[in-house]
Design a protein around this motif. Structure first.
Motif, PDB file in Angstrom:
ATOM      1  N   PHE A 162       1.084  -1.359  -0.009  1.00 33.62           N
ATOM      2  CA  PHE A 162       0.363  -0.037  -0.083  1.00 33.62           C
ATOM      3  C   PHE A 162       0.922   1.360   0.151  1.00 33.62           C
ATOM      4  CE2 PHE A 162      -1.887  -3.198   2.270  1.00 33.62           C
ATOM      5  CZ  PHE A 162      -3.496  -3.755   1.204  1.00 33.62           C
ATOM      6  N   LEU A 163       0.767   2.111  -0.904  1.00 34.62           N
ATOM      7  CA  LEU A 163       1.336   3.026  -0.969  1.00 34.62           C
ATOM      8  C   LEU A 163       0.610   4.483  -0.670  1.00 34.62           C
ATOM      9  CD1 LEU A 163       1.519   3.937  -5.081  1.00 34.62           C
ATOM     10  CD2 LEU A 163       3.442   2.239  -3.861  1.00 34.62           C
ATOM     11  N   ASP A 164       0.458   3.987   0.969  1.00 34.60           N
ATOM     12  CA  ASP A 164       0.507   5.407   1.608  1.00 34.60           C
ATOM     13  C   ASP A 164       1.235   5.095   2.846  1.00 34.60           C
ATOM     14  OD1 ASP A 164      -1.714   3.485   2.816  1.00 34.60           O
ATOM     15  OD2 ASP A 164      -3.072   4.620   2.732  1.00 34.60           O
ATOM     16  N   GLU A 165       1.609   4.121   3.135  1.00 33.95           N
ATOM     17  CA  GLU A 165       2.457   3.359   4.238  1.00 33.95           C
ATOM     18  C   GLU A 165       3.515   4.289   3.837  1.00 33.95           C
ATOM     19  OE1 GLU A 165       2.806  -0.627   3.582  1.00 33.95           O
ATOM     20  OE2 GLU A 165       0.632  -1.464   4.734  1.00 33.95           O
ATOM     21  N   LEU A 166       4.465   4.545   2.839  1.00 37.85           N
ATOM     22  CA  LEU A 166       5.849   4.959   2.824  1.00 37.85           C
ATOM     23  C   LEU A 166       5.945   6.433   3.350  1.00 37.85           C
ATOM     24  CD1 LEU A 166       6.305   2.457   1.241  1.00 37.85           C
ATOM     25  CD2 LEU A 166       7.854   3.800   0.117  1.00 37.85           C
ATOM     26  N   ASN A 167       6.992   7.732   3.177  1.00 38.21           N
ATOM     27  CA  ASN A 167       6.942   8.187   3.351  1.00 38.21           C
ATOM     28  C   ASN A 167       7.020   9.834   3.348  1.00 38.21           C
ATOM     29  OD1 ASN A 167       8.548   6.831   6.158  1.00 38.21           O
ATOM     30  ND2 ASN A 167       7.073   8.064   6.903  1.00 38.21           N
ATOM     31  N   CYS A 168       7.667   9.060   2.316  1.00 36.36           N
ATOM     32  CA  CYS A 168       8.179  10.175   1.013  1.00 36.36           C
ATOM     33  C   CYS A 168       7.997   9.681  -0.735  1.00 36.36           C
ATOM     34  CB  CYS A 168       9.302  11.393   0.770  1.00 36.36           C
ATOM     35  SG  CYS A 168       9.103  12.369  -0.281  1.00 36.36           S
ATOM     36  N   TYR A 169       7.355  10.443  -1.441  1.00 33.48           N
ATOM     37  CA  TYR A 169       8.134   9.603  -2.796  1.00 33.48           C
ATOM     38  C   TYR A 169       8.638  10.670  -3.639  1.00 33.48           C
ATOM     39  CZ  TYR A 169       5.028   5.387  -2.408  1.00 33.48           C
ATOM     40  OH  TYR A 169       3.967   4.648  -1.113  1.00 33.48           O
ATOM     41  N   PHE A 170       9.656  10.178  -4.607  1.00 31.62           N
ATOM     42  CA  PHE A 170      10.302  10.633  -5.699  1.00 31.62           C
ATOM     43  C   PHE A 170      10.244   9.838  -7.372  1.00 31.62           C
ATOM     44  CE2 PHE A 170      14.080  11.362  -8.018  1.00 31.62           C
ATOM     45  CZ  PHE A 170      15.053  13.039  -7.907  1.00 31.62           C
ATOM     46  N   VAL A 171       9.586  11.301  -7.458  1.00 36.78           N
ATOM     47  CA  VAL A 171       9.403  10.896  -9.497  1.00 36.78           C
ATOM     48  C   VAL A 171      10.343  11.106  -9.880  1.00 36.78           C
ATOM     49  CG1 VAL A 171       7.987  11.821 -11.278  1.00 36.78           C
ATOM     50  CG2 VAL A 171       7.502  11.819  -8.345  1.00 36.78           C
ATOM     51  N   ARG A 172      11.476   9.911 -10.671  1.00 42.88           N
ATOM     52  CA  ARG A 172      12.407  10.079 -11.460  1.00 42.88           C
ATOM     53  C   ARG A 172      11.782  10.743 -13.011  1.00 42.88           C
ATOM     54  NH1 ARG A 172      16.386  12.712 -14.250  1.00 42.88           N
ATOM     55  NH2 ARG A 172      17.233  11.146 -15.438  1.00 42.88           N
ATOM     56  N   ASN A 173      11.143   9.531 -13.089  1.00 40.19           N
ATOM     57  CA  ASN A 173      10.817   8.903 -14.778  1.00 40.19           C
ATOM     58  C   ASN A 173       9.444   8.715 -14.621  1.00 40.19           C
ATOM     59  OD1 ASN A 173      10.316   8.932 -17.568  1.00 40.19           O
ATOM     60  ND2 ASN A 173      12.546   7.779 -17.457  1.00 40.19           N
ATOM     61  N   LEU A 174       8.755   9.343 -15.528  1.00 38.27           N
ATOM     62  CA  LEU A 174       7.387   8.538 -15.567  1.00 38.27           C
ATOM     63  C   LEU A 174       7.212   8.193 -17.274  1.00 38.27           C
ATOM     64  CD1 LEU A 174       4.664  11.282 -13.781  1.00 38.27           C
ATOM     65  CD2 LEU A 174       5.092   9.082 -13.160  1.00 38.27           C
ATOM     66  N   GLY A 175       8.078   7.955 -17.278  1.00 40.95           N
ATOM     67  CA  GLY A 175       7.398   8.222 -19.191  1.00 40.95           C
ATOM     68  C   GLY A 175       6.300   8.992 -19.636  1.00 40.95           C
ATOM     69  N   TRP A 176       5.778   8.739 -21.423  1.00 46.72           N
ATOM     70  CA  TRP A 176       4.842   9.015 -22.053  1.00 46.72           C
ATOM     71  C   TRP A 176       3.455   8.506 -22.222  1.00 46.72           C
ATOM     72  CZ3 TRP A 176       5.202  14.787 -21.370  1.00 46.72           C
ATOM     73  CH2 TRP A 176       6.791  14.542 -21.544  1.00 46.72           C
ATOM     74  N   GLU A 177       3.719   7.624 -21.897  1.00 44.58           N
ATOM     75  CA  GLU A 177       2.513   6.186 -22.405  1.00 44.58           C
ATOM     76  C   GLU A 177       1.608   6.739 -22.155  1.00 44.58           C
ATOM     77  OE1 GLU A 177       5.478   5.653 -20.756  1.00 44.58           O
ATOM     78  OE2 GLU A 177       6.851   3.727 -21.738  1.00 44.58           O
ATOM     79  N   SER A 178       1.126   7.358 -20.782  1.00 43.98           N
ATOM     80  CA  SER A 178       0.047   7.722 -19.821  1.00 43.98           C
ATOM     81  C   SER A 178       0.081   8.943 -18.931  1.00 43.98           C
ATOM     82  CB  SER A 178       0.125   6.825 -19.513  1.00 43.98           C
ATOM     83  OG  SER A 178      -2.013   6.448 -18.798  1.00 43.98           O
ATOM     84  N   PHE A 179      -1.351  10.057 -19.738  1.00 46.40           N
ATOM     85  CA  PHE A 179      -1.249  10.984 -18.569  1.00 46.40           C
ATOM     86  C   PHE A 179      -2.078  10.888 -17.587  1.00 46.40           C
ATOM     87  CE2 PHE A 179       0.343  12.928 -22.289  1.00 46.40           C
ATOM     88  CZ  PHE A 179       1.219  14.402 -22.382  1.00 46.40           C
ATOM     89  N   PHE A 180      -2.290   9.436 -17.766  1.00 48.39           N
ATOM     90  CA  PHE A 180      -3.088   9.060 -16.302  1.00 48.39           C
ATOM     91  C   PHE A 180      -2.311   8.928 -14.902  1.00 48.39           C
ATOM     92  CE2 PHE A 180      -3.338   4.959 -13.764  1.00 48.39           C
ATOM     93  CZ  PHE A 180      -4.644   5.291 -13.541  1.00 48.39           C
ATOM     94  N   ARG A 181      -0.562   8.540 -15.479  1.00 53.12           N
ATOM     95  CA  ARG A 181       0.719   9.076 -14.389  1.00 53.12           C
ATOM     96  C   ARG A 181       0.294   9.645 -13.504  1.00 53.12           C
ATOM     97  NH1 ARG A 181       4.858   5.493 -17.945  1.00 53.12           N
ATOM     98  NH2 ARG A 181       2.533   3.454 -18.327  1.00 53.12           N
ATOM     99  N   PHE A 182       0.253  11.284 -14.708  1.00 61.28           N
ATOM    100  CA  PHE A 182      -0.161  11.930 -13.645  1.00 61.28           C
ATOM    101  C   PHE A 182      -0.945  12.200 -12.609  1.00 61.28           C
ATOM    102  CE2 PHE A 182       3.055  13.377 -17.333  1.00 61.28           C
ATOM    103  CZ  PHE A 182       3.249  14.889 -16.212  1.00 61.28           C
ATOM    104  N   ASP A 183      -2.216  12.096 -12.453  1.00 64.37           N
ATOM    105  CA  ASP A 183      -3.304  11.823 -12.622  1.00 64.37           C
ATOM    106  C   ASP A 183      -3.591  11.343 -10.906  1.00 64.37           C
ATOM    107  OD1 ASP A 183      -4.700  13.418 -14.492  1.00 64.37           O
ATOM    108  OD2 ASP A 183      -5.182  11.718 -15.493  1.00 64.37           O
ATOM    109  N   VAL A 184      -2.409   9.445 -11.034  1.00 70.11           N
ATOM    110  CA  VAL A 184      -2.026   9.243 -10.075  1.00 70.11           C
ATOM    111  C   VAL A 184      -1.250   9.970  -9.076  1.00 70.11           C
ATOM    112  CG1 VAL A 184      -1.203   7.136  -9.155  1.00 70.11           C
ATOM    113  CG2 VAL A 184      -2.345   6.780 -11.319  1.00 70.11           C
ATOM    114  N   LEU A 185      -0.500  10.638  -9.814  1.00 68.29           N
ATOM    115  CA  LEU A 185       0.929  11.643  -8.087  1.00 68.29           C
ATOM    116  C   LEU A 185      -0.158  12.814  -7.165  1.00 68.29           C
ATOM    117  CD1 LEU A 185       4.135  11.629 -10.650  1.00 68.29           C
ATOM    118  CD2 LEU A 185       3.447  10.159  -8.653  1.00 68.29           C
ATOM    119  N   GLU A 186      -1.555  12.819  -8.308  1.00 67.35           N
ATOM    120  CA  GLU A 186      -2.291  13.700  -7.584  1.00 67.35           C
ATOM    121  C   GLU A 186      -2.803  13.291  -6.418  1.00 67.35           C
ATOM    122  OE1 GLU A 186      -2.837  17.218  -7.851  1.00 67.35           O
ATOM    123  OE2 GLU A 186      -1.746  17.448 -10.030  1.00 67.35           O
ATOM    124  N   TYR A 187      -3.540  11.698  -6.918  1.00 68.46           N
ATOM    125  CA  TYR A 187      -4.018  11.301  -5.558  1.00 68.46           C
ATOM    126  C   TYR A 187      -3.231  10.953  -4.474  1.00 68.46           C
ATOM    127  CZ  TYR A 187      -7.527   7.537  -4.249  1.00 68.46           C
ATOM    128  OH  TYR A 187      -8.205   7.280  -3.288  1.00 68.46           O
TER     129      TYR A 187
END
Length: 289
Positions: free
Chosen positions: A52-77
């Motif tokens: 479960f991702l809310d169990e970590l303290n912080c996330y560092f975004v290195r590379n999301l790729g360009w395949e899907s803008f859905f990934r930006f929305d997931v980061l917002e969540y």
């Protein structure tokens, strides 16, 4: 401290972050963005396989790729529950050259004269007005897809280039070409973390006008002057980022910002910079959270 690194690939930057986490005794987890699952009305918010991702303290975004803008929305969540570095809104702004130019303009930060349009006739007119212009994809990095156009070119060549560009990218983002002050084509990459410019380098293209290291540009250490520090910090803050690689061009009118990179590599800069950039970045993130 549990640190997540979101990336599509394990490149030199990710390896440097891993070494830093191990040196600082920080638990870390590598996460592929394509395998994140978001849930609503179920027993989890966000998960990665069985974690479960809310169990970590912080996330560092290195590379999301360009395949899907859905990934930006997931980061917002994800950012609603756990701090994400860089912040999703800042990542979205910096990945879009039009939004970057808009925010630089609104914050009175110098940049080359720039036009954005879908109209090919307007594009031709502004190439001629600038006399020497650089055509860039609004979304893109590492100097890919960039074309230089000059007024002196035939109208047939300009129309052919612009037509092919529009078919591929849709929108024309056109900047005036800034002539180098010295003999070499060069720009400055300033690396900003929080409230500090931790390093800077010249990227030198020589006879090649593209200065990107990925395009064969050479690097030299650059002294961090008060002017560089001021414009780099203002640009980073204008886009709402925690850290950034700010690309700056020297002109007869002073320094101007070319681009603000929200997921910059520091591997090249580390070769000419005394600061351990990965450690500085992770330490600043820990202080923030």
């Amino acid at each position: 401290m549990k640190f997540g690194i979101i990336t599509t690939e394990r490149d030199e930057v990710v390896n440097d972050l891993i070494r830093c986490c191990e040196n600082l005794k920080i638990d870390y987890k590598i996460i592929s963005p394509s395998s994140i699952v978001a849930g609503f009305g179920v027993d989890f918010k966000l998960k990665y396989y069985k974690s479960f991702l809310d169990e970590l303290n912080c996330y560092f975004v290195r590379n999301l790729g360009w395949e899907s803008f859905f990934r930006f929305d997931v980061l917002e969540y994800l950012n609603k529950f756990v701090p994400v570095i860089n912040p999703p809104e800042g990542l979205n702004r910096a990945s879009n050259k039009f939004l970057t130019s808009m925010l630089l303009e609104l914050h009175n930060i110098p940049q080359p004269r720039t036009i954005a349009t879908e109209n090919i006739n307007e594009a031709v007119m502004w190439v001629d007005k600038f006399e020497d212009a650089v055509l860039k994809p609004i979304f893109g990095c590492r100097g890919e897809g960039i074309v230089r156009l000059k007024k002196e070119m035939s109208i047939a060549v300009k129309l052919k280039t612009l037509t092919e560009f529009k078919e591929k990218y849709g929108v024309f983002y056109i900047q005036e070409f800034i002539e180098p002050i010295g003999k070499d084509h060069r720009d400055i990459r300033a690396f900003v973390v929080d409230d500090e410019v931790v390093g800077a380098m010249y990227r030198i293209g020589g006879e090649n006008w593209k200065n990107n290291v990925s395009q064969g540009g050479k690097i030299e250490v650059c002294e961090i002057t008060e002017e560089i520090e001021k414009i780099a910090l203002k640009a980073k803050n204008a886009l709402g980022l925690f850290y950034a690689g700010v690309d700056i061009i020297e002109s007869e009118d002073g320094l101007k910002v070319l681009e603000v990179n929200s997921t910059p590599s520091w591997i090249g800069l580390s070769k000419v910079c005394e600061t351990n950039i990965a450690e500085k970045l992770v330490e600043k993130i820990i202080q923030k959270i």
